[in-house]
Design an enzyme around this catalytic site. Structure first.
Site, PDB file in Angstrom:
ATOM      1  N   HIS A  77       1.164  -1.294   0.177  1.00 47.30           N
ATOM      2  CA  HIS A  77      -0.103  -0.080  -0.521  1.00 47.30           C
ATOM      3  C   HIS A  77       1.309   1.480  -0.379  1.00 47.30           C
ATOM      4  O   HIS A  77       2.039   1.246   0.121  1.00 47.30           O
ATOM      5  CB  HIS A  77      -0.874   0.130   0.938  1.00 47.30           C
ATOM      6  CG  HIS A  77      -2.113   1.179   1.454  1.00 47.30           C
ATOM      7  ND1 HIS A  77      -1.698   2.118   1.131  1.00 47.30           N
ATOM      8  CD2 HIS A  77      -2.855   1.146   1.497  1.00 47.30           C
ATOM      9  CE1 HIS A  77      -2.307   3.027   1.439  1.00 47.30           C
ATOM     10  NE2 HIS A  77      -3.856   2.171   0.937  1.00 47.30           N
ATOM     11  N   LYS A  98     -10.787  -1.431  10.350  1.00 49.52           N
ATOM     12  CA  LYS A  98     -10.290  -2.179   9.896  1.00 49.52           C
ATOM     13  C   LYS A  98     -10.789  -3.447  10.422  1.00 49.52           C
ATOM     14  O   LYS A  98     -11.494  -4.407   9.561  1.00 49.52           O
ATOM     15  CB  LYS A  98      -9.917  -1.705   8.346  1.00 49.52           C
ATOM     16  CG  LYS A  98      -9.234  -0.467   7.785  1.00 49.52           C
ATOM     17  CD  LYS A  98      -7.911  -1.861   6.573  1.00 49.52           C
ATOM     18  CE  LYS A  98      -7.167  -0.466   6.111  1.00 49.52           C
ATOM     19  NZ  LYS A  98      -7.599   0.089   5.127  1.00 49.52           N
ATOM     20  N   GLN A 140      -4.048  -5.244   6.811  1.00 50.77           N
ATOM     21  CA  GLN A 140      -5.492  -6.074   6.056  1.00 50.77           C
ATOM     22  C   GLN A 140      -5.158  -7.668   6.773  1.00 50.77           C
ATOM     23  O   GLN A 140      -6.417  -8.398   6.323  1.00 50.77           O
ATOM     24  CB  GLN A 140      -5.383  -6.448   4.700  1.00 50.77           C
ATOM     25  CG  GLN A 140      -6.085  -5.366   4.101  1.00 50.77           C
ATOM     26  CD  GLN A 140      -6.633  -4.713   3.882  1.00 50.77           C
ATOM     27  OE1 GLN A 140      -8.042  -5.438   4.089  1.00 50.77           O
ATOM     28  NE2 GLN A 140      -7.272  -3.265   3.325  1.00 50.77           N
ATOM     29  N   ASP A 170       2.493  -4.910   8.309  1.00 54.19           N
ATOM     30  CA  ASP A 170       1.234  -4.348   7.670  1.00 54.19           C
ATOM     31  C   ASP A 170       0.989  -5.612   7.738  1.00 54.19           C
ATOM     32  O   ASP A 170       0.555  -5.626   7.057  1.00 54.19           O
ATOM     33  CB  ASP A 170       1.520  -3.166   6.485  1.00 54.19           C
ATOM     34  CG  ASP A 170       0.153  -2.822   6.052  1.00 54.19           C
ATOM     35  OD1 ASP A 170      -0.354  -2.475   6.537  1.00 54.19           O
ATOM     36  OD2 ASP A 170       0.103  -1.846   4.949  1.00 54.19           O
ATOM     37  N   CYS A 223      -5.008   2.461  -4.070  1.00 52.96           N
ATOM     38  CA  CYS A 223      -3.502   2.965  -3.058  1.00 52.96           C
ATOM     39  C   CYS A 223      -2.439   1.808  -3.171  1.00 52.96           C
ATOM     40  O   CYS A 223      -1.257   1.575  -2.240  1.00 52.96           O
ATOM     41  CB  CYS A 223      -4.250   3.343  -1.691  1.00 52.96           C
ATOM     42  SG  CYS A 223      -4.883   4.369  -0.841  1.00 52.96           S
TER      43      CYS A 223
HETATM   44  N1  7TS Z   1      -1.966  -0.538   4.108  1.00 53.38           N
HETATM   45  C1  7TS Z   1      -2.950  -1.790   3.926  1.00 53.38           C
HETATM   46  C2  7TS Z   1      -2.382  -3.033   3.360  1.00 53.38           C
HETATM   47  C3  7TS Z   1      -3.535  -1.019   4.072  1.00 53.38           C
HETATM   48  O1  7TS Z   1      -5.018  -1.901   2.747  1.00 53.38           O
HETATM   49  C4  7TS Z   1      -4.549   0.393   4.252  1.00 53.38           C
HETATM   50  C5  7TS Z   1      -5.836   0.866   3.831  1.00 53.38           C
HETATM   51  C6  7TS Z   1      -3.077   1.205   4.408  1.00 53.38           C
HETATM   52  C7  7TS Z   1      -2.242   0.269   4.821  1.00 53.38           C
HETATM   53  C8  7TS Z   1      -3.481   2.568   5.025  1.00 53.38           C
HETATM   54  O2  7TS Z   1      -4.847   1.890   6.642  1.00 53.38           O
HETATM   55  P1  7TS Z   1      -4.613   4.092   7.157  1.00 53.38           P
HETATM   56  O3  7TS Z   1      -6.209   3.249   8.318  1.00 53.38           O
HETATM   57  O4  7TS Z   1      -3.781   4.225   7.541  1.00 53.38           O
HETATM   58  O5  7TS Z   1      -5.709   4.732   6.408  1.00 53.38           O
HETATM   59  N2  7TS Z   1      -6.163   0.482   2.962  1.00 53.38           N
HETATM   60  C9  7TS Z   1      -7.189   0.748   2.659  1.00 53.38           C
HETATM   61  C10 7TS Z   1      -7.784   0.072   0.806  1.00 53.38           C
HETATM   62  O6  7TS Z   1      -7.734  -1.317   0.523  1.00 53.38           O
HETATM   63  N3  7TS Z   1      -9.157   1.036   0.301  1.00 53.38           N
HETATM   64  O7  7TS Z   1      -9.007   2.234   1.393  1.00 53.38           O
HETATM   65  C11 7TS Z   1      -7.900   1.839   2.132  1.00 53.38           C
END
Ligand code: 7TS
Length: 414
Positions: free
Chosen positions: A131, A234, A211, A208, A372
């Site tokens: 990401h 999430k 997910q 990371d 992303c």
């Molecule tokens: N890493 C992964 C694997 C992610 O899926 C996401 C967000 C992030 C980092 C960032 O997370 P945040 O909570 O700091 O924003 N993924 C997604 C997505 O798949 N669609 O919108 C956000």
């Protein structure tokens, strides 16, 4: 889990859909079909109620007051730290740092660890399926320090090339940062192997887990991972809250990321003495309501069990793939053997955005675009995908509606 336990667990999971009030909503005068949980999952009533209860009855600042409410808020806040510690099986509660989310946690490590450990000529290893949150912070610190970013390649199925990874590891490598489960491809990476190989050369690994934390049981000691990061929103918790787990030895050796209140022991104009872990990394008034809501989300997940949730999600993913496979000219992006929670596809040469707009008119929420993860799209030479992502509260009926919707889109757009 024995078979009977799995069946019992699944029944509980199916029942739990009713805990999510938003799933009763209509969107565009159609019942909502929510297939965008990878972007952000919906919240069970208990999480909403817990935050409401906190603001209605218990709010005060933490780690500051001698008065009753402040002490009560501090206790509730610290209880959640211990809850998260148990949830991920961290050795110590002070190895759990509260942040704004995954992105914030990675920025913290990239800046703080990077500042202390990176020099010109050093290397940071990430993977081809990160990401942007696990690319850009590393790129920024590498640029500042004159270090180089190395990328583990992946194959056409969306699986990392572990042999190529082993070749990338060298004396120059200072840290490896890799996604546990890909948000675009659904690939579950061989993280134990990745960690084992890095540790052979005494290189720390950040995973990371944005997910993964709610789709697979995470045990940071069993993984022997050095940093593990995830977001509350999430995993059925609030937005604006997340976790950085770090091994004590690394966190202790890292300089503070931000200065301010709570992260100090004493301040004079000449010198500041920093606080101990975890407070050293929690400058300023934290997201107290977020932490308390996260605690409710952890309880909720532990009650249903990640294993039962994951087993239903696996069935949903397999069902979606089976149903989508029948469509003419369907192309799946990401076909790893070991996968979870998302299905990314393109169909009939149609632009994913156009399909997304038609699905939305039918009340079906999917994500379209690059998610992303632009380098993944570049690798496959595509502008983006349609991504259906699943949570345990989804049903096979949701997937049937998705298929109907995609068929409608094909008819309208061809
Ligand atoms: N890493 C992964 C694997 C992610 O899926 C996401 C967000 C992030 C980092 C960032 O997370 P945040 O909570 O700091 O924003 N993924 C997604 C997505 O798949 N669609 O919108 C956000």
């Amino acid at each position: 889990m024995p078979h009977l336990e799995v069946v019992k667990g699944l029944h509980k999971v199916w029942e739990a859909r009713k805990d999510f009030p938003i799933l009763e909503r209509q969107v565009n005068r159609k019942p909502l079909v929510y297939l965008d949980s990878a972007a952000s999952a919906q919240k069970p009533q208990v999480v909403i109620d817990t935050i409401n209860q906190y603001y209605s009855n218990e709010h005060s600042n933490v780690h500051r007051g001698v008065h009753y409410l402040s002490q009560e808020a501090t206790t509730s806040y610290e209880v959640v730290r211990e809850k998260v510690q148990r949830f991920i099986n961290a050795r110590n509660n002070y190895e759990v740092i509260f942040t704004k989310g995954t992105t914030d946690s990675i920025n913290l490590v990239a800046n703080s660890f990077g500042k202390a450990n990176l020099q010109a000529g050093d290397e940071v290893i990430i993977s081809a399926m990160e990401h942007h949150s696990n690319i850009v912070p590393w790129q920024m610190i590498c640029e500042e320090k004159g270090a180089t970013l190395k990328v583990i390649p992946m194959n056409e199925a969306g699986e990392l090339d572990v042999v190529a990874y082993a070749d990338l590891l060298s004396d120059k490598t200072k840290i490896v940062a890799v996604v546990h489960i890909s948000n675009s491809l659904g690939t579950v990476n061989p993280v134990k192997e990745i960690i084992r190989r890095a540790h052979q050369k005494n290189i720390p690994v950040l995973l990371d887990g944005a997910q993964a934390i709610h789709h697979t049981k995470v045990d940071v000691q069993d993984l022997d991972v050095d940093f593990y990061v995830f977001s509350g929103h999430k995993m059925y918790g609030p937005t604006g809250i997340g976790v950085l787990y770090g091994k004590e030895e690394y966190l202790n050796a890292m300089p503070p990321y931000q200065g301010g209140g709570d992260m100090i022991k004493s301040v004079t104009f000449e010198k500041t003495v920093y606080n101990d872990l975890p407070h050293k990394f929690e400058a300023g008034t934290p997201n107290i309501a977020g932490v308390i809501g996260l605690g409710a989300a952890v309880d909720y997940i532990e009650d249903l069990t990640v294993e039962a949730m994951a087993s239903w999600e696996e069935e949903l993913v397999n069902y979606a793939i089976e149903k989508l496979s029948v469509l003419e000219d369907i192309k799946f992006i990401g076909q790893a053997k070991n996968r979870a929670s998302v299905v990314s596809f393109l169909v009939n040469g149609l632009h994913p955005y156009d399909i997304g707009v038609i699905l939305d008119k039918l009340g079906i929420a999917v994500r379209t675009g690059h998610h992303c993860t632009e380098p993944i799209m570049d690798k496959f030479g595509i502008p983006g995908t349609v991504r259906a992502s699943f949570a345990f509260y989804n049903t096979k009926d949701d997937i049937d509606k998705l298929i109907e919707g995609v068929n409608r889109a094909i008819d309208m757009l061809k």
